[in-house]
Design a protein around this motif. Structure first.
Motif, PDB file in Angstrom:
ATOM      1  N   PHE A 238       0.839  -1.081  -0.138  1.00 10.00           N
ATOM      2  CA  PHE A 238      -0.039  -0.050   0.016  1.00 10.00           C
ATOM      3  C   PHE A 238       0.838   1.041   0.058  1.00 10.00           C
ATOM      4  O   PHE A 238       0.602   2.161  -0.604  1.00 10.00           O
ATOM      5  CB  PHE A 238      -1.005   0.107   1.411  1.00 10.00           C
ATOM      6  CG  PHE A 238      -1.914  -1.167   1.407  1.00 10.00           C
ATOM      7  CD1 PHE A 238      -2.976  -1.261   0.406  1.00 10.00           C
ATOM      8  CD2 PHE A 238      -1.505  -2.204   2.040  1.00 10.00           C
ATOM      9  CE1 PHE A 238      -3.691  -2.374   0.329  1.00 10.00           C
ATOM     10  CE2 PHE A 238      -2.367  -3.608   1.982  1.00 10.00           C
ATOM     11  CZ  PHE A 238      -3.417  -3.638   1.055  1.00 10.00           C
ATOM     12  N   HIS A 239       1.736   1.155   0.740  1.00 11.93           N
ATOM     13  CA  HIS A 239       2.801   2.057   0.619  1.00 11.93           C
ATOM     14  C   HIS A 239       3.400   2.541  -0.790  1.00 11.93           C
ATOM     15  O   HIS A 239       3.438   3.718  -1.424  1.00 11.93           O
ATOM     16  CB  HIS A 239       4.067   2.067   1.510  1.00 11.93           C
ATOM     17  CG  HIS A 239       4.033   2.283   2.935  1.00 11.93           C
ATOM     18  ND1 HIS A 239       3.446   3.459   3.374  1.00 11.93           N
ATOM     19  CD2 HIS A 239       4.391   1.276   3.901  1.00 11.93           C
ATOM     20  CE1 HIS A 239       3.591   3.107   4.767  1.00 11.93           C
ATOM     21  NE2 HIS A 239       4.346   2.039   5.160  1.00 11.93           N
ATOM     22  N   SER A 240       3.688   1.528  -1.383  1.00  9.96           N
ATOM     23  CA  SER A 240       4.253   1.623  -3.012  1.00  9.96           C
ATOM     24  C   SER A 240       3.365   1.950  -3.911  1.00  9.96           C
ATOM     25  O   SER A 240       3.637   2.847  -4.517  1.00  9.96           O
ATOM     26  CB  SER A 240       4.788   0.209  -3.225  1.00  9.96           C
ATOM     27  OG  SER A 240       5.842  -0.308  -2.396  1.00  9.96           O
ATOM     28  N   VAL A 241       2.063   1.504  -3.628  1.00 17.95           N
ATOM     29  CA  VAL A 241       0.988   1.872  -4.672  1.00 17.95           C
ATOM     30  C   VAL A 241       0.590   3.245  -4.399  1.00 17.95           C
ATOM     31  O   VAL A 241       0.598   4.301  -5.225  1.00 17.95           O
ATOM     32  CB  VAL A 241      -0.242   1.100  -4.861  1.00 17.95           C
ATOM     33  CG1 VAL A 241      -1.381   1.537  -5.520  1.00 17.95           C
ATOM     34  CG2 VAL A 241       0.165  -0.365  -5.226  1.00 17.95           C
ATOM     35  N   GLY A 242       0.509   3.708  -3.057  1.00 14.92           N
ATOM     36  CA  GLY A 242      -0.021   5.177  -2.758  1.00 14.92           C
ATOM     37  C   GLY A 242       1.300   6.420  -3.234  1.00 14.92           C
ATOM     38  O   GLY A 242       0.699   7.070  -3.649  1.00 14.92           O
ATOM     39  N   TYR A 243       2.464   5.699  -3.055  1.00 13.47           N
ATOM     40  CA  TYR A 243       3.566   6.574  -3.335  1.00 13.47           C
ATOM     41  C   TYR A 243       3.517   6.808  -4.767  1.00 13.47           C
ATOM     42  O   TYR A 243       3.403   7.825  -5.301  1.00 13.47           O
ATOM     43  CB  TYR A 243       5.028   6.121  -2.723  1.00 13.47           C
ATOM     44  CG  TYR A 243       6.082   6.904  -3.364  1.00 13.47           C
ATOM     45  CD1 TYR A 243       6.414   8.136  -2.463  1.00 13.47           C
ATOM     46  CD2 TYR A 243       7.130   6.509  -4.167  1.00 13.47           C
ATOM     47  CE1 TYR A 243       7.443   8.831  -2.837  1.00 13.47           C
ATOM     48  CE2 TYR A 243       8.023   7.198  -4.756  1.00 13.47           C
ATOM     49  CZ  TYR A 243       8.150   8.496  -3.851  1.00 13.47           C
ATOM     50  OH  TYR A 243       9.275   9.315  -4.383  1.00 13.47           O
ATOM     51  N   LEU A 244       3.255   5.830  -5.684  1.00 13.06           N
ATOM     52  CA  LEU A 244       3.598   5.971  -7.050  1.00 13.06           C
ATOM     53  C   LEU A 244       2.185   6.607  -7.889  1.00 13.06           C
ATOM     54  O   LEU A 244       2.238   7.278  -8.760  1.00 13.06           O
ATOM     55  CB  LEU A 244       3.705   4.553  -7.736  1.00 13.06           C
ATOM     56  CG  LEU A 244       4.953   3.973  -7.511  1.00 13.06           C
ATOM     57  CD1 LEU A 244       4.941   2.288  -8.007  1.00 13.06           C
ATOM     58  CD2 LEU A 244       6.190   4.719  -8.080  1.00 13.06           C
ATOM     59  N   ALA A 245       1.049   6.387  -7.138  1.00  9.55           N
ATOM     60  CA  ALA A 245      -0.115   6.786  -7.663  1.00  9.55           C
ATOM     61  C   ALA A 245      -0.573   8.298  -7.282  1.00  9.55           C
ATOM     62  O   ALA A 245      -1.028   8.885  -7.775  1.00  9.55           O
ATOM     63  CB  ALA A 245      -1.254   5.744  -7.476  1.00  9.55           C
ATOM     64  N   GLU A 246      -0.184   8.579  -6.008  1.00 10.54           N
ATOM     65  CA  GLU A 246      -0.653   9.707  -5.566  1.00 10.54           C
ATOM     66  C   GLU A 246       0.510  10.465  -4.724  1.00 10.54           C
ATOM     67  O   GLU A 246       0.612  11.685  -4.336  1.00 10.54           O
ATOM     68  CB  GLU A 246      -1.691   9.351  -4.318  1.00 10.54           C
ATOM     69  CG  GLU A 246      -2.827   9.009  -4.909  1.00 10.54           C
ATOM     70  CD  GLU A 246      -3.976   8.989  -3.598  1.00 10.54           C
ATOM     71  OE1 GLU A 246      -4.222  10.341  -2.841  1.00 10.54           O
ATOM     72  OE2 GLU A 246      -4.962   8.144  -3.716  1.00 10.54           O
ATOM     73  N   GLY A 247       1.538   9.974  -4.898  1.00 12.92           N
ATOM     74  CA  GLY A 247       2.794  10.563  -3.974  1.00 12.92           C
ATOM     75  C   GLY A 247       2.736  10.743  -2.695  1.00 12.92           C
ATOM     76  O   GLY A 247       3.367  11.498  -2.002  1.00 12.92           O
ATOM     77  N   ARG A 248       2.165   9.578  -2.174  1.00  6.58           N
ATOM     78  CA  ARG A 248       1.894   9.492  -0.636  1.00  6.58           C
ATOM     79  C   ARG A 248       2.300   8.245   0.000  1.00  6.58           C
ATOM     80  O   ARG A 248       2.106   7.477  -0.790  1.00  6.58           O
ATOM     81  CB  ARG A 248       0.223   9.764  -0.235  1.00  6.58           C
ATOM     82  CG  ARG A 248      -0.265  11.115  -0.546  1.00  6.58           C
ATOM     83  CD  ARG A 248      -1.612  11.164  -0.582  1.00  6.58           C
ATOM     84  NE  ARG A 248      -2.068  11.120   0.830  1.00  6.58           N
ATOM     85  CZ  ARG A 248      -3.300  10.617   1.239  1.00  6.58           C
ATOM     86  NH1 ARG A 248      -4.285  10.388   0.430  1.00  6.58           N
ATOM     87  NH2 ARG A 248      -3.509  10.290   2.401  1.00  6.58           N
ATOM     88  N   GLN A 249       2.665   8.252   1.209  1.00  8.73           N
ATOM     89  CA  GLN A 249       3.069   6.920   1.923  1.00  8.73           C
ATOM     90  C   GLN A 249       2.376   7.307   3.227  1.00  8.73           C
ATOM     91  O   GLN A 249       1.629   8.378   3.693  1.00  8.73           O
ATOM     92  CB  GLN A 249       4.547   6.847   2.199  1.00  8.73           C
ATOM     93  CG  GLN A 249       5.186   6.449   0.789  1.00  8.73           C
ATOM     94  CD  GLN A 249       6.663   6.539   0.932  1.00  8.73           C
ATOM     95  OE1 GLN A 249       7.194   5.631   1.662  1.00  8.73           O
ATOM     96  NE2 GLN A 249       7.592   7.569   0.654  1.00  8.73           N
ATOM     97  N   GLY A 250       2.317   6.307   4.210  1.00  6.88           N
ATOM     98  CA  GLY A 250       2.157   6.305   5.504  1.00  6.88           C
ATOM     99  C   GLY A 250       0.489   6.433   5.747  1.00  6.88           C
ATOM    100  O   GLY A 250      -0.007   5.452   5.612  1.00  6.88           O
ATOM    101  N   SER A 251      -0.079   7.355   5.955  1.00  7.61           N
ATOM    102  CA  SER A 251      -1.631   7.446   6.503  1.00  7.61           C
ATOM    103  C   SER A 251      -2.352   6.673   5.027  1.00  7.61           C
ATOM    104  O   SER A 251      -3.600   6.539   5.394  1.00  7.61           O
ATOM    105  CB  SER A 251      -1.977   9.051   6.775  1.00  7.61           C
ATOM    106  OG  SER A 251      -1.968   9.847   5.679  1.00  7.61           O
ATOM    107  N   ILE A 252      -1.891   7.070   4.024  1.00 14.17           N
ATOM    108  CA  ILE A 252      -2.787   6.563   2.856  1.00 14.17           C
ATOM    109  C   ILE A 252      -3.071   4.972   3.142  1.00 14.17           C
ATOM    110  O   ILE A 252      -3.879   4.549   2.468  1.00 14.17           O
ATOM    111  CB  ILE A 252      -2.026   6.674   1.439  1.00 14.17           C
ATOM    112  CG1 ILE A 252      -3.088   6.690   0.444  1.00 14.17           C
ATOM    113  CG2 ILE A 252      -0.802   5.892   1.435  1.00 14.17           C
ATOM    114  CD1 ILE A 252      -2.475   7.066  -1.164  1.00 14.17           C
TER     115      ILE A 252
END
Length: 380
Positions: free
Chosen positions: A28-42
């Motif tokens: 979820f960190h990986s996909v969130g970072y790549l798709a939205e530029g977010r990690q952590g709470s996402i």
């Protein structure tokens, strides 16, 4: 709608690994970072989105899930449970993206999730136990704002870069995980592996065996992984750039610097960096989180303040000092790092470090600043 992040993908000459936290949320960190530029709470948001999708998609049944829908929805919301193939399939639909999973091996391969007419494609690396993000860069030490996270849909030419990255990461893992053969003892009563005769004798006294057990053992050779990673965590306090880690400059906590209020240290840094452009500064200040700030910066054509390269280290330190002096949660997290050196892993080789085998590469400006700030906080 999704947009290509930072530099045009045609300019990407290689793909590099952005390491995600090892907290059961790595997918979820990986996909969130790549798709939205977010990690952590996402991560909790994506888990909830997956559960919501499953609950309302009749095409997903118990055969696919391995359990009934209600139990699955409860299971995936628990952040102790890993995501995998089912979740990748659903996240590809959520973001309307092709998700390309690079199976790291000596000769890496790719698996594609997502159908036709998607808005773009992202690449994630799978080691067999952990997911990390793969991004396109022109230079290996490019900062996050200069990377490509979303590539054009259907452009399989980028698979070659991803496979090369997977092959490289595999070789680096081999160097790190040098296998050692150790002679140990195997109990012939229960097949337990013991380190030496003393441990075997203790085992025999404490563990109940069958009546015909003759207190016998065989000497066997056992493969043992080197403890490089464990040694690192013993020596260093390691953290990642997520908005949920109080040590990260992305952590959301209000700070006041020179009479202005900012949502995070990253907000402050970028406001100073683009200080001559009032409209851009206002947009940065109002960004909901640090990842949105990075997206704004990646797309701007405005120039930096004069002399930025010479001042960015002192600006970073000033913002960090304000955070730790003004925020109790951040200060407590800093003090909990004890006396260890602090490493920011995966934040680029200026802010942090990249770990390649036993080698730590990077200036670790943020990590070193945190160590200095810890001493200041301890003296208060």
């Amino acid at each position: 709608s999704l947009k290509m992040i930072a530099n045009a993908p045609e300019e990407a000459k290689m793909m590099v690994r952005r390491r995600m936290a090892k907290d059961n949320n790595c997918l979820f960190h990986s996909v969130g970072y790549l798709a939205e530029g977010r990690q952590g709470s996402i991560c909790s948001e994506l888990r909830a989105a997956v559960a919501e999708h499953v609950a309302h998609d009749p095409a997903i049944d118990e055969v696919l899930l391995g359990t009934n829908v209600q139990e699955y929805c409860q299971w995936i919301k628990n952040e102790m449970n890993w995501g995998g193939e089912t979740e990748i399939y659903i996240l590809a639909k959520k973001y309307n993206l092709e998700i390309i999973v690079v199976m790291m091996a000596e000769k890496s391969t790719v698996l594609t999730y997502g159908g036709e007419n998607r808005a773009g494609r992202i690449y994630i690396l799978y080691t067999g136990q952990h997911y990390d993000a793969l991004v396109g860069v022109k230079e290996e030490d490019d900062l996050p704002e200069a990377e490509t996270r979303i590539f054009p849909a259907g452009e399989e030419k980028f698979d070659e870069l991803a496979i090369k990255a997977g092959d490289f990461c595999y070789q680096e893992e081999l160097k790190r995980k040098s296998v050692q053969l150790k002679k140990m003892l195997k109990c012939l009563g229960c097949n337990a592996i013991l380190r030496d005769t003393e441990e075997f004798q203790k085992h025999c006294n404490e563990v109940e065996h069958d009546d015909d057990f003759m207190y016998e053992c065989d000497e066997v050779e056992v493969e043992c992984q080197s403890a490089n990673e464990d040694e690192m965590t013993e020596k260093y306090h390691i953290f990642y750039n997520t908005d949920s880690d109080p040590l990260s400059n992305y952590f959301l906590c209000e700070l006041n610097v020179d009479g202005q209020t900012y949502k995070s240290v990253e907000h402050y840094i970028q406001c100073v960096r683009y200080a001559p452009h009032v409209g851009l500064v206002n947009t940065i200040q109002n960004a909901k989180d640090a990842f949105e700030v990075l997206d704004i910066v990646a797309q701007t054509e405005c120039g930096e303040v004069s002399g930025w390269d010479n001042m960015k280290q002192s600006v970073t330190m000033k913002g960090m000092r304000a955070k730790f002096m003004q925020n109790d949660q951040a200060r407590e997290a800093l003090l909990k790092s004890g006396k260890k050196d602090i490493l920011l892993v995966g934040g680029g080789t200026w802010n942090g470090v990249q770990v390649e085998g036993e080698e730590i590469i990077g200036r670790n400006v943020v990590g070193r600043a945190l160590k200095d700030l810890r001493e200041e906080v301890e003296k208060r």
